[in-house]
Design a protein around this motif. Structure first.
Motif, PDB file in Angstrom:
ATOM      1  N   LYS A  53       0.833  -1.208   0.000  1.00 41.12           N
ATOM      2  CA  LYS A  53       0.000   0.000   0.000  1.00 41.12           C
ATOM      3  C   LYS A  53       0.867   1.258   0.000  1.00 41.12           C
ATOM      4  O   LYS A  53       0.667   2.164  -0.813  1.00 41.12           O
ATOM      5  CB  LYS A  53      -0.917  -0.002   1.225  1.00 41.12           C
ATOM      6  CG  LYS A  53      -1.712   1.275   1.418  1.00 41.12           C
ATOM      7  CD  LYS A  53      -2.460   1.278   2.731  1.00 41.12           C
ATOM      8  CE  LYS A  53      -1.604   1.436   3.928  1.00 41.12           C
ATOM      9  NZ  LYS A  53      -1.164   2.773   4.265  1.00 41.12           N
ATOM     10  N   LEU A  73      -1.002   3.082  -3.212  1.00 42.02           N
ATOM     11  CA  LEU A  73      -2.354   2.635  -3.545  1.00 42.02           C
ATOM     12  C   LEU A  73      -3.375   3.351  -2.662  1.00 42.02           C
ATOM     13  O   LEU A  73      -3.135   3.593  -1.483  1.00 42.02           O
ATOM     14  CB  LEU A  73      -2.478   1.127  -3.357  1.00 42.02           C
ATOM     15  CG  LEU A  73      -1.595   0.282  -4.272  1.00 42.02           C
ATOM     16  CD1 LEU A  73      -1.616  -1.177  -3.831  1.00 42.02           C
ATOM     17  CD2 LEU A  73      -2.039   0.411  -5.720  1.00 42.02           C
ATOM     18  N   PHE A  78      -5.303   2.941  -7.782  1.00 39.35           N
ATOM     19  CA  PHE A  78      -4.310   4.005  -7.650  1.00 39.35           C
ATOM     20  C   PHE A  78      -4.660   5.154  -8.575  1.00 39.35           C
ATOM     21  O   PHE A  78      -5.466   5.018  -9.490  1.00 39.35           O
ATOM     22  CB  PHE A  78      -2.891   3.485  -7.906  1.00 39.35           C
ATOM     23  CG  PHE A  78      -2.659   2.884  -9.270  1.00 39.35           C
ATOM     24  CD1 PHE A  78      -2.046   3.615 -10.276  1.00 39.35           C
ATOM     25  CD2 PHE A  78      -3.036   1.577  -9.552  1.00 39.35           C
ATOM     26  CE1 PHE A  78      -1.813   3.063 -11.532  1.00 39.35           C
ATOM     27  CE2 PHE A  78      -2.804   1.012 -10.789  1.00 39.35           C
ATOM     28  CZ  PHE A  78      -2.197   1.759 -11.785  1.00 39.35           C
ATOM     29  N   VAL A  80       3.350   0.072  -9.557  1.00 40.32           N
ATOM     30  CA  VAL A  80       2.493  -0.918  -8.898  1.00 40.32           C
ATOM     31  C   VAL A  80       2.992  -2.330  -9.208  1.00 40.32           C
ATOM     32  O   VAL A  80       3.077  -3.179  -8.309  1.00 40.32           O
ATOM     33  CB  VAL A  80       1.018  -0.739  -9.307  1.00 40.32           C
ATOM     34  CG1 VAL A  80       0.154  -1.879  -8.793  1.00 40.32           C
ATOM     35  CG2 VAL A  80       0.486   0.607  -8.804  1.00 40.32           C
ATOM     36  N   GLY A  97      -6.202  -3.567  -6.530  1.00 44.29           N
ATOM     37  CA  GLY A  97      -5.812  -2.297  -5.939  1.00 44.29           C
ATOM     38  C   GLY A  97      -6.171  -1.135  -6.840  1.00 44.29           C
ATOM     39  O   GLY A  97      -6.207  -1.273  -8.067  1.00 44.29           O
ATOM     40  N   GLY A 118      -7.336  -1.304  -1.585  1.00 43.49           N
ATOM     41  CA  GLY A 118      -7.015  -2.625  -2.104  1.00 43.49           C
ATOM     42  C   GLY A 118      -7.585  -3.722  -1.229  1.00 43.49           C
ATOM     43  O   GLY A 118      -7.911  -3.493  -0.062  1.00 43.49           O
TER      44      GLY A 118
END
Length: 160
Positions: free
Chosen positions: A19, A24, A104, A113, A102, A27
């Motif tokens: 994270k 992120l 973002f 990522v 997740g 998630g």
């Protein structure tokens, strides 16, 4: 950003690292059956329940579509929206498979990522849930498993 809440304590550190490092917004880590293992960025169980059900269904569809088109399942997916992006991938730990989804925004990128997800995958593999988790794995009772994991993440329904 808040720390992850987890139904299985062994995923807390790797999920927090993913994270933070990948930046992120939200998630969920789950079993392919839809049972949540850990989450961050969601404030209520209904959202996590919806994400788990959708992710499980998308995974099953993508695997079969990949087999039919390329002869091998699709394991990673990415969707770009106007403001946010979604990344979904499979992770394994020992013989156990997990799914991760997740979200973002422009503060991160797909490449970032993917790099940190690869590190997350390695961390899960090193922790091997068969050595760390004392509870039972997925039983095939989708609704029961989902409700138990949501209770572990958010508390019993009466206390939400």
């Amino acid at each position: 950003m808040s720390d992850p809440t987890v139904a299985e304590g062994w995923v807390a550190a790797p999920l927090t690292r993913l994270k933070d490092d990948a930046r992120l917004i939200s998630g969920v880590l789950l079993y392919p059956t839809g049972r949540a293992v850990g989450q961050f960025g969601f404030s209520n169980a209904a959202d996590v329940m919806s994400i788990c059900a959708l992710t499980s269904a998308i995974n099953a569809s993508a695997r079969e579509l990949g087999r039919q088109l390329d002869g091998k399942p699709f394991y990673e997916m990415h969707h770009t929206g106007s403001e946010r992006q979604v990344f979904m991938a499979r992770a394994t730990a020992g013989a156990q498979e997990f799914l991760f989804v997740g979200v973002f925004d422009r503060e991160s990128s797909l490449g970032v990522v993917e790099i940190y997800f690869a590190e997350f995958q390695k961390a899960l593999e090193q922790l091997r849930p068969d050595k760390q988790v004392t509870g039972k794995g997925p039983s095939g009772d989708f609704e029961g498993e989902l409700n138990r994991s949501l209770d572990a993440l958010f508390g019993p329904i009466g206390k939400r």
